[in-house]
Design a protein around this motif. Structure first.
Motif, short mmCIF file in Angstrom:
data_model
loop_
_atom_site.label_atom_id
_atom_site.label_comp_id
_atom_site.label_asym_id
_atom_site.label_seq_id
_atom_site.Cartn_x
_atom_site.Cartn_y
_atom_site.Cartn_z
N TYR A 29 0.92 -1.42 -0.04
CA TYR A 29 0.05 -0.05 -0.14
C TYR A 29 1.07 1.15 0.14
O TYR A 29 1.83 1.38 0.66
CB TYR A 29 -1.00 -0.13 1.19
CG TYR A 29 -1.99 1.30 1.28
CD1 TYR A 29 -3.03 1.31 0.38
CD2 TYR A 29 -1.26 2.43 2.34
CE1 TYR A 29 -3.66 2.55 0.52
CE2 TYR A 29 -1.96 3.42 2.19
CZ TYR A 29 -3.26 3.62 1.19
OH TYR A 29 -4.04 4.64 1.33
N GLY A 30 0.69 2.25 -0.84
CA GLY A 30 1.07 3.47 -0.99
C GLY A 30 -0.07 4.68 -1.25
O GLY A 30 -0.85 4.30 -1.72
N ILE A 31 0.39 5.78 -0.93
CA ILE A 31 -0.56 6.97 -1.22
C ILE A 31 0.35 8.15 -1.62
O ILE A 31 1.61 8.30 -0.92
CB ILE A 31 -1.20 7.21 0.16
CG1 ILE A 31 -2.50 8.37 -0.32
CG2 ILE A 31 -0.54 7.75 1.29
CD1 ILE A 31 -3.59 8.47 0.97
N ALA A 32 -0.27 8.69 -2.61
CA ALA A 32 0.61 10.01 -3.09
C ALA A 32 -0.25 11.22 -2.25
O ALA A 32 -1.48 11.08 -2.10
CB ALA A 32 0.45 10.05 -4.62
N PRO A 33 0.60 12.39 -2.42
CA PRO A 33 -0.02 13.57 -1.89
C PRO A 33 -1.39 13.94 -2.58
O PRO A 33 -2.40 14.17 -1.93
CB PRO A 33 1.02 14.42 -2.03
CG PRO A 33 2.32 14.02 -1.87
CD PRO A 33 1.80 12.69 -2.72
N ARG A 34 -1.32 13.89 -3.72
CA ARG A 34 -2.79 14.16 -4.42
C ARG A 34 -3.84 13.29 -4.21
O ARG A 34 -5.19 13.95 -3.88
CB ARG A 34 -2.42 14.08 -6.08
CG ARG A 34 -3.85 14.61 -6.73
CD ARG A 34 -3.25 14.83 -8.07
NE ARG A 34 -2.58 16.00 -8.42
CZ ARG A 34 -3.25 17.13 -8.79
NH1 ARG A 34 -4.37 17.38 -8.49
NH2 ARG A 34 -2.35 18.32 -9.03
N GLN A 35 -3.47 12.06 -3.86
CA GLN A 35 -4.61 11.10 -3.49
C GLN A 35 -4.85 11.36 -2.12
O GLN A 35 -6.33 11.31 -1.52
CB GLN A 35 -4.00 9.68 -3.36
CG GLN A 35 -5.02 8.54 -3.04
CD GLN A 35 -4.45 7.13 -3.11
OE1 GLN A 35 -3.25 7.19 -3.54
NE2 GLN A 35 -5.02 6.37 -2.57
N LEU A 36 -4.16 11.80 -1.11
CA LEU A 36 -4.51 12.26 0.09
C LEU A 36 -5.39 13.54 0.08
O LEU A 36 -6.30 13.80 1.07
CB LEU A 36 -3.38 12.31 1.11
CG LEU A 36 -3.50 12.81 2.40
CD1 LEU A 36 -4.61 11.85 3.21
CD2 LEU A 36 -2.14 13.05 3.34
N ALA A 37 -4.91 14.42 -0.74
CA ALA A 37 -5.53 15.66 -0.71
C ALA A 37 -7.13 15.43 -1.24
O ALA A 37 -8.01 16.06 -0.69
CB ALA A 37 -4.84 16.65 -1.87
#
Length: 103
Positions: A29-37
């Motif tokens: 699992y990983g998350i990018a800043p745009r996805q978190l935003a």
């Protein structure tokens, strides 16, 4: 127990919930800043705005500075050892789940 600001607390809870809802194993699992935003501010009118770079004809990124604000939150969570940067995506330490579960 780590003391987080309300924004940091909300972000880590959303990330852990997203990880648990995904079909990827925890280690993948990983998350990018745009996805978190997008998770933090899904209905913000800023998603329809573009930023411009100086006086050029470049229209800039859609969503303005929202991904940069999410990235700042991720760096703060990194200082608390809840997330870490790995090959351009943010991954969770086991402590993140323990924090969310109240352990």
């Amino acid at each position: 127990m780590t003391t987080l600001t309300p924004a940091q607390d909300r972000a880590i809870r959303l990330i852990v919930a997203d990880m648990r809802a995904s079909d990827r194993p925890d280690a993948r699992y990983g998350i990018a800043p745009r996805q978190l935003a997008r998770m933090l501010w899904p209905d913000s009118p800023a998603w329809d705005k573009r930023t411009r770079f100086g006086a050029t004809s470049n229209q800039g990124a859609l969503g303005g500075t929202m991904p940069m604000n999410a990235a700042k939150l991720l760096w703060k969570l990194n200082e608390h050892r809840l997330v870490f940067l790995d090959d351009y995506v943010w991954r969770l330490y086991p402590a993140a789940e323990r924090y969310v579960d109240g352990e």
